[in-house]
Design a protein around this motif. Structure first.
Motif, short mmCIF file in Angstrom:
data_model
loop_
_atom_site.label_atom_id
_atom_site.label_comp_id
_atom_site.label_asym_id
_atom_site.label_seq_id
_atom_site.Cartn_x
_atom_site.Cartn_y
_atom_site.Cartn_z
N GLY A 45 107.78 61.34 -12.52
CA GLY A 45 109.08 61.58 -11.90
C GLY A 45 110.23 60.78 -12.49
O GLY A 45 111.34 60.80 -11.95
N GLN A 46 109.99 60.10 -13.61
CA GLN A 46 110.99 59.17 -14.11
C GLN A 46 111.82 59.68 -15.29
O GLN A 46 112.80 59.06 -15.66
CB GLN A 46 110.31 57.85 -14.51
CG GLN A 46 109.63 57.19 -13.33
CD GLN A 46 108.81 55.98 -13.71
OE1 GLN A 46 108.74 55.61 -14.88
NE2 GLN A 46 108.17 55.36 -12.74
N GLY A 48 112.28 63.46 -16.28
CA GLY A 48 112.90 64.78 -16.18
C GLY A 48 112.44 65.80 -17.22
O GLY A 48 112.89 66.95 -17.19
N THR A 51 111.31 69.23 -15.86
CA THR A 51 112.16 69.92 -14.88
C THR A 51 112.02 71.45 -14.95
O THR A 51 112.13 72.05 -16.02
CB THR A 51 113.64 69.53 -15.11
OG1 THR A 51 113.76 68.12 -15.03
CG2 THR A 51 114.54 70.19 -14.06
N SER A 111 117.54 71.49 -16.07
CA SER A 111 118.30 70.65 -15.17
C SER A 111 119.77 71.08 -15.16
O SER A 111 120.41 71.16 -14.10
CB SER A 111 118.16 69.18 -15.59
OG SER A 111 118.69 68.32 -14.62
N GLU A 130 126.39 61.90 -14.13
CA GLU A 130 125.61 61.50 -12.96
C GLU A 130 124.65 62.63 -12.56
O GLU A 130 123.49 62.39 -12.22
CB GLU A 130 126.55 61.14 -11.81
CG GLU A 130 125.89 60.91 -10.45
CD GLU A 130 124.97 59.70 -10.41
OE1 GLU A 130 124.97 58.88 -11.36
OE2 GLU A 130 124.22 59.58 -9.42
N GLY A 131 125.15 63.87 -12.63
CA GLY A 131 124.32 65.01 -12.25
C GLY A 131 123.15 65.24 -13.19
O GLY A 131 122.18 65.89 -12.84
N SER A 133 121.56 62.63 -14.58
CA SER A 133 120.93 61.31 -14.74
C SER A 133 119.43 61.33 -14.53
O SER A 133 118.74 60.37 -14.87
CB SER A 133 121.58 60.29 -13.78
OG SER A 133 121.37 60.70 -12.44
N GLY A 134 118.90 62.42 -14.01
CA GLY A 134 117.45 62.52 -13.85
C GLY A 134 116.73 62.95 -15.12
O GLY A 134 115.52 63.13 -15.11
N ASN A 135 117.48 63.14 -16.21
CA ASN A 135 116.89 63.56 -17.48
C ASN A 135 117.17 62.53 -18.56
O ASN A 135 118.31 62.36 -18.99
CB ASN A 135 117.48 64.91 -17.91
CG ASN A 135 117.06 66.02 -16.97
OD1 ASN A 135 117.64 66.18 -15.91
ND2 ASN A 135 116.02 66.74 -17.33
N LEU A 136 116.12 61.83 -18.99
CA LEU A 136 116.29 60.83 -20.03
C LEU A 136 116.11 61.49 -21.40
O LEU A 136 115.39 62.47 -21.55
CB LEU A 136 115.27 59.71 -19.87
CG LEU A 136 115.24 59.01 -18.51
CD1 LEU A 136 114.46 57.71 -18.60
CD2 LEU A 136 116.63 58.73 -17.97
#
Ligand SMILES: Cc1cc2nc3c(=O)[nH]c(=O)nc-3n(C[C@H](O)[C@H](O)[C@H](O)COP(=O)(O)OP(=O)(O)OC[C@H]3O[C@@H](n4cnc5c(N)ncnc54)[C@H](O)[C@@H]3O)c2cc1C
Ligand code: SF4
Ligand code: FES
Ligand code: FES
Lengths: 164, 351
Positions: A45-46, A48, A51, A111, A130-131, A133-136
Motif C-alpha cells: 500500500g505504500q 501505488g 493502482t 491513479s 497532492e492528489g 501523492s499515493g503514487n511514487l
C-alpha cells in the motif's frame, strides 16, 4: 474449500474459482488473469504501482483480497485505450514525459484517471501533486507527471471526454 | 500470510456470532489488517467480512445538529460529504491528511479507528513486542524510538496510535455505537483506545466479538466549525504518518473564547484530549497569551520515552499554530495540502 465468485474486468465478466482465499486482487490480475500491466512494487500500500479502479474508485490492488470482490467492476491499464487510440491520459503522459523507466506508469495513469473522475483538482498544480501523492516514482518523473495530469484535465475540459 | 477461513455474513447477528469465535477477526477494507497479515504480525484463523452488512454505510446529519455515521463509510466519502465537512471541517481535514487517495477510497471509518500502531517492532514478528505477544518485552525501548510516545507511555510499551481521524473526533466528543454478543452499547471514543500500563496487548475497550457499527457526533461539535483546524507534522510533505498532530476548535464571541476543543495525535497510545488547556482557553481573550499558556499546559506532563525529547517542543509549537490558525477562521476550502503548516503561509511546499 473452494471460493467461487465473478467480477467484471475491463468490461468482461470473469468467473473465478480459487482454493486459497489469500489471493489479492493484484495477484489475481497478474498470476491468474494474465493481466500483467498492473505492477507490484511494495505489495504493502505504500507505492501505488498496483493502482486500479474498483467500482470506479482508485485503490491499491495489493491490499484487497480478491474473494471480497464478488460482483465488483475492475478497470486496469489494459482496458483504458479505445482500440488503437490511447486514452487522453496516456497521450498526455507521452506528450509531457510523464515517465522514464515506466514501471510506475500504469499505476500513475490509473491513479490520474481516478483523480480526474473525482474532479477536485482542476489544473491547480499543488492539488494535482497532492492528489497523485499515493503514487511514487523511483525515476522521479514527477514534474512530467504533474504536467501530464494538468494537460489531460485541460483536454477533458475542452471536450475530449472519451471514456474518462 | 497464514491460511484462514473467509466468511461474509449477511446480517449483523451472523457477523457477531462468527466474530465471537476464537481466532476470528473482522475484515473491513483490509488496508491495515492485510498489511499486518503479510508480515505475520497478525494471524487470524478466520476473517469475517463486514463490508457488505446492510445499513452501515450511511452518513446522517441529524435534526438536532449532531451526526451519525455508519462504520463502513469510506474515509474519502466522508471527507467529501459537503454537509459533513461544513459542520466538522477539522474532521474532514484530518481525513484528507491521512494515507493516500487510494487508501482513503478503500479504508472504512471503523477500520481507521481500530487500526494498530505503526511501531516497526510491532509489525515485525522477529522482534520482541509485548503489544503483539503478551509478556514478550519491548524492542523499541533500546531501539528506534524517535517517533514514539511522549505522553501516557509505560515501560511496557511506548507505541503511539497512528490515526489522524481519531484526533479530530476525540476533540469533538465523538462516541461509538458497538454491537456484540451482549447486545448494543455506546461508549465515548476517548475510552476506545487504552493506555498501555502493564498490559499493552489489551489495546482497546472492545470485548471479543464486539463490532463498531456507527460513530456519533453531538450537536455541540458543530459549534466550533467557524474556527477549526487540524495540523499535522510529518517527515515528508504528504503520504506519511504524523510525528505530532493537533486538532483545535474554538467558538469565539466578541474576541473571547466561549468553547475550546483540543486534542493531540502522534503523542500517545490514544488520541490525547488536552482538557486542562481547554479549560484555560475558555473565557480567555483569543490571542497569543492564552494560546501560549494552553500549548504549555497541553504538554505539561510530557516526557521522552527514548530519542524523542524533540517531540515535546514540536508538539507545543504545533498546538500553538493550530490555535492561531483556528482563531484566524476555518478556510473556505480545505487547503491543497490538507493539515500542512506550509499550506497557508504562501510558502511553496514542493520546491
Ligand atoms: C501506506 C499507508 C499509509 C497510511 N497513512 C495513514 C495516515 O497518514 N493516517 C492515518 O490515519 N492512517 C493511515 N493509514 C492507515 C489507514 O488509515 C488504515 O489502514 C485504514 O483506515 C484501515 O481501515 P480498513 O477499513 O482498511 O480496516 P481493516 O484493515 O479492515 O481493519 C483494521 C482493524 O480494525 C478492525 N476492524 C475493522 N472494522 C471494524 C469495526 N467496524 N469494528 C471493530 N473492529 C473493526 C479489524 O479487525 C482490524 O484489526 C495508512 C495505511 C497505509 C497502508
Ligand atoms: S513500543 Fe509497544 S508496540 Fe513497539 S515494540 Fe514496544 S511493546 Fe511493541
Ligand atoms: S504494490 Fe500496491 S501500493 Fe505498492
Ligand atoms: S518512471 Fe521509473 S519508477 Fe516512475
Amino acid at each position: 474449500m473452494t471460493y467461487s465468485f465473478s467480477l467484471t474486468v475491463n468490461g468482461a465478466t470473469r468467473a473465478v474459482e480459487i482454493e486459497d482465499p489469500r489471493v489479492t486482487l493484484l495477484d489475481l490480475l497478474r498470476e491468474r488473469l494474465a493481466l500483467t500491466g498492473t505492477k507490484k512494487g511494495c505489495d504493502r500500500g505504500q507505492c501505488g504501482a498496483c493502482t486500479v479502479l474498483v467500482d470506479g474508485r482508485r485503490v491499491n490492488a495489493c491490499l484487497i483480497l480478491a474473494v471480497t470482490l464478488d460482483g465488483a467492476e475492475i478497470e486496469t491499464i489494459e482496458g483504458v485505450a479505445d482500440g488503437n487510440r490511447p486514452h487522453p491520459v496516456q497521450e498526455a503522459f507521452i506528450a509531457h514525459d510523464g515517465f522514464q523507466c515506466g514501471f510506475c506508469t500504469p499505476g500513475q495513469i490509473m491513479s490520474a484517471i481516478g483523480l480526474l473522475r473525482e474532479g477536485e483538482t482542476g489544473e491547480d498544480r499543488e492539488r494535482i501533486r497532492e492528489g497523485m501523492s499515493g503514487n511514487l516514482c523511483r525515476c522521479a518523473a514527477y514534474a512530467g507527471i504533474t504536467e501530464a495530469v494538468a494537460a489531460a484535465q485541460r483536454a477533458l475540459a475542452a471536450g475530449d471526454r472519451r471514456r474518462a | 500470510m497464514n491460511l484462514f477461513e473467509y466468511i461474509r455474513p449477511a446480517s449483523l447477528d451472523e457477523a457477531v456470532a462468527a466474530g465471537s469465535e476464537p481466532g476470528a477477526a473482522y475484515l473491513a477494507a483490509g488496508t491495515n489488517l492485510l498489511d499486518l497479515m503479510k508480515t505475520g504480525a497478525a494471524r487470524p484463523a478466520r476473517l469475517v467480512d463486514v463490508t457488505r452488512l446492510p445499513g452501515l454505510d450511511r452518513i446522517e446529519l441529524l435534526a438536532d445538529g449532531g451526526a451519525r455515521i455508519g462504520a463502513m463509510v469510506r474515509n474519502a466519502e466522508l471527507a467529501r460529504d459537503r454537509g459533513f465537512a461544513r459542520s466538522y471541517p477539522a474532521v474532514a481535514e484530518a481525513l484528507l491528511s491521512g494515507a493516500s487517495p487510494q487508501i482513503r477510497n478503500a479504508a472504512t471509518l471503523g477500520g481507521n479507528l481500530m487500526q494498530r500502531t505503526r511501531c516497526a517492532y510491532f509489525f515485525d514478528p522477529a522482534s520482541n513486542c509485548g503489544r503483539r505477544d503478551p509478556g514478550a518485552g519491548c524492542d523499541a525501548r533500546a531501539g528506534l524510538n524517535h517517533a514514539h510516545a511522549i505522553l501516557g507511555w509505560s515501560d511496557a510499551c511506548l507505541a503511539t496510535h497512528p490515526s489522524d481521524l481519531c484526533v479530530a473526533l476525540v476533540a469533538l466528543d465523538a462516541s461509538l455505537e458497538i454491537v456484540g454478543p451482549a447486545g448494543r452499547r455506546v461508549i465515548p471514543l476517548e475510552e476506545l483506545h487504552r493506555l498501555p500500563g502493564d498490559a499493552p496487548s489489551r489495546e482497546t475497550a472492545l470485548e471479543a466479538g464486539e463490532l463498531i457499527v456507527a460513530l456519533r457526533l453531538p450537536p455541540e461539535a458543530a459549534a466550533v466549525r467557524a474556527h477549526s483546524r487540524y495540523l499535522k507534522l510529518r517527515e515528508r510533505t504528504s503520504f506519511a504518518f504524523a510525528l505530532v498532530s493537533a486538532a483545535a476548535g474554538l467558538e469565539i464571541a466578541d474576541g473571547r473564547i466561549r468553547r475550546a476543543r483540543l486534542a493531540l495525535g502522534g503523542v500517545a497510545a490514544k488520541p490525547w484530549r488536552a482538557r486542562a488547556a481547554e479549560e484555560a482557553l475558555e473565557g480567555a481573550l483569543a490571542g497569543p497569551l492564552a494560546f501560549a499558556e494552553a500549548a504549555a499546559l497541553a504538554l505539561a506532563d510530557a516526557r521522552p520515552s527514548g530519542d524523542n525529547a524533540y517531540k515535546i517542543e514540536l508538539a507545543r509549537r504545533l498546538v500553538l499554530r493550530a490555535l492561531e490558525r483556528a482563531a484566524a477562521g476555518t478556510p473556505e476550502r480545505i487547503p491543497a495540502l490538507p493539515a500542512s503548516v506550509l499550506a497557508d503561509t504562501g510558502a511553496t511546499a514542493h520546491a
